[in-house]
Design a protein around this motif. Sequence first.
Motif, mmCIF file in Angstrom:
data_model
loop_
_atom_site.group_PDB
_atom_site.id
_atom_site.type_symbol
_atom_site.label_atom_id
_atom_site.label_comp_id
_atom_site.label_asym_id
_atom_site.label_seq_id
_atom_site.Cartn_x
_atom_site.Cartn_y
_atom_site.Cartn_z
ATOM 1 N N ALA A 32 -1.809 -0.830 12.099
ATOM 2 C CA ALA A 32 -0.839 -1.892 12.321
ATOM 3 C C ALA A 32 0.395 -1.343 13.032
ATOM 4 N N LYS A 33 0.922 -2.172 13.926
ATOM 5 C CA LYS A 33 2.209 -1.869 14.557
ATOM 6 C C LYS A 33 3.336 -2.141 13.571
ATOM 7 N N ASP A 34 3.126 -3.167 12.732
ATOM 8 C CA ASP A 34 4.043 -3.531 11.655
ATOM 9 C C ASP A 34 3.205 -3.774 10.409
ATOM 10 N N LEU A 35 3.254 -2.860 9.452
ATOM 11 C CA LEU A 35 2.391 -2.939 8.275
ATOM 12 C C LEU A 35 2.586 -4.236 7.499
ATOM 13 N N PHE A 36 3.841 -4.631 7.288
ATOM 14 C CA PHE A 36 4.109 -5.839 6.501
ATOM 15 C C PHE A 36 3.486 -7.069 7.157
ATOM 16 N N LYS A 37 3.729 -7.267 8.463
ATOM 17 C CA LYS A 37 3.233 -8.459 9.154
ATOM 18 C C LYS A 37 1.708 -8.485 9.208
ATOM 19 N N ARG A 38 1.093 -7.336 9.464
ATOM 20 C CA ARG A 38 -0.362 -7.284 9.631
ATOM 21 C C ARG A 38 -1.076 -7.595 8.314
ATOM 22 N N VAL A 39 -0.674 -6.949 7.223
ATOM 23 C CA VAL A 39 -1.343 -7.152 5.941
ATOM 24 C C VAL A 39 -1.040 -8.548 5.406
ATOM 25 N N HIS A 40 0.174 -9.034 5.666
ATOM 26 C CA HIS A 40 0.581 -10.354 5.194
ATOM 27 C C HIS A 40 -0.329 -11.450 5.757
ATOM 28 N N GLN A 41 -0.852 -11.234 6.996
ATOM 29 C CA GLN A 41 -1.704 -12.231 7.644
ATOM 30 C C GLN A 41 -2.988 -12.514 6.863
ATOM 31 N N TYR A 42 -3.473 -11.518 6.118
ATOM 32 C CA TYR A 42 -4.724 -11.694 5.375
ATOM 33 C C TYR A 42 -4.562 -12.662 4.195
ATOM 34 N N PHE A 43 -3.328 -12.781 3.656
ATOM 35 C CA PHE A 43 -3.137 -13.506 2.411
ATOM 36 C C PHE A 43 -2.300 -14.772 2.550
ATOM 37 N N VAL A 44 -1.512 -14.891 3.627
ATOM 38 C CA VAL A 44 -0.611 -16.034 3.744
ATOM 39 C C VAL A 44 -1.353 -17.326 4.054
ATOM 40 N N ALA A 45 -2.427 -17.264 4.864
ATOM 41 C CA ALA A 45 -3.187 -18.472 5.226
ATOM 42 C C ALA A 45 -4.671 -18.153 5.268
ATOM 43 N N PRO A 46 -5.313 -18.014 4.101
ATOM 44 C CA PRO A 46 -6.734 -17.626 4.067
ATOM 45 C C PRO A 46 -7.657 -18.639 4.748
#
Length: 597
Positions: A32-46
């Motif tokens: 990830a270029k931005d760890l928070f944004k990349r991992v957040h994508q998996y859980f914010v809108a499944p």
Amino acid sequence: MDIREQIKSLPHSPGVYRYYDASGKVIYVGKAKDLFKRVHQYFVAPERLNTKTRVLVSKIADLQYSVVDSEADALLLENNLIKQYKPKYNILLKDSKTYPWICISNEPFPRVYLTRKVVQNGSRYFGPYSSVLHARNLLDFFNSNYRLRSCKLKIDSESILRGKMRPCLDYQIKKCRGCCIGAVSMQEYKLDIEEIVSLLKGSAAEIVQQYRQRMMQAAEQLDFETAQIYKEKLALLENHYSKSIISGARDINADVFSLVFDNADAYGNFLRIRSGSIVQSLNLGFKMNIEEEQASVLSCFIAEIESKFGKLSHEVIVPFLPDVEILGVEFKIPVKGDKLALLSLSAKNAKEYQFNSLRQREQTDPETFKAAVVEELRIALGMKEAPVHMECFDNSNIQGTNPVASCVVFRNGVPSKKDYRRFKIKTVIGANDYASMKEVVNRRYSRMLEEHPEDLPQLIVIDGGKGQLGFAYEALRELGLTDKLTVIGLAKRLEEVIRVGDPYPLFLDRNSQALKLLQRIRDEAHRFGITFHRNLRSKAQVKSALRDIKGVGEQTENRLLMHFGSVARIASASIEDIAALVGAQLAERIHKSLNEK
């Protein structure tokens, strides 16, 4: 700690994250270029995720991450962790074979040989080579041009001075310069080795220029023997490397990547170009276990090549941009000129690798291969359902005589001969292929709707162009099947696919397995129809010759043919011989009728 709580503490930095299941096993590694944004994508809108990715998220029990300085570092760390853990849901290399390298040994008189093991003992390695044949051709060229030693003896200054070694047969036939007996100095031998290193690094053009200069200098000094040596070396060098130099691209130094995607598989080719010469080439296959962006697959490919070949060139030619930026590397998408030609060459190699991989899979795993071909055809035709049941129709007649049609059936990409059907045209008079096609399609599916409506095919192939396809579609429309079935035409002239309502034909790749499957079912329908038509024609010819004679019925005809073998032999037989089977009066009538005709 809950996963969602862990995500809140992730930094806005480049890095690599790892997902673990309940048993503590790594199931996915990502960069990830931005760890928070990349991992957040998996859980914010499944709900936005595809099915396979939702399955991955449902199995995540723990999360760990590593922060790095740059995207390039994240890419390399991701590649190393994937190799270490082999996670279930990551892009995985399909081919695990070990590629050959050319090794220059760390010895006073180095050996140059082929190996599949890289040992860190000071030796220099070049490669890997995807083609063993190419690597062997290089070794043959080096041995013929430089007369290298092939023995494994320990040769140094002390062993030469002791004089205990005797030259082998290679020295006698002038395939070796005699290192073991001091016939060549260590310094002179190493100059040859450095030339080989330069050639392996792609400096063929410079060495050609050096040889030409030395040849001219020797000729000016009237040293014609030396000039001849360099002339022969020059000829060998130019003959070998002219095959790998791209015309017009002699000043290009770049790395070239290309990818061909096939559902969950990807096939990549890498070329390393130095002064227009291909000095390294490698094909790799990738398996995507969850849906991946093409840019992400390209980044994975780049990381794998960097781990095998070392630092990338300053200029990297790609078909589209990867999802990483690498310091000191410029990614270029060419639109014309020599660089586009290099990208096209790489893409051609990737497609060839895809084709060979599919052919190999056909032998080793035929069921998977058949399913892959059917799926490829589904995608090519834009169908919602895979055409596991296909039927093809073909008409046969000669100047309107004995008009017939055939229907062949393929299930899961292979012929189902028990389901083949033949049709004699009943309602059409003369040679009318269009009306004949409508009749047989109507007869076939009206009966199927009555007897086996659950066994309708997903795809109907019509051997012909727009005319035949239009009449077949009309028959299906009258039966109310146009919304349930896909029907296409396959024209012979350019092998184009004709679709109802589309003014433009669809041209499938000539090497695609989807087109080959359509051609197979079309050719099978043609063969089946022609065989039926030929049999009918033969029976008609026999019938017209004997059955038209008054007094000759089916039993008399069979008796005569069984005895004489053919109508021609009956005609040439005497009346007495025929009368022995059918009586004198009928024999005279048969003999007279056949000989008059």
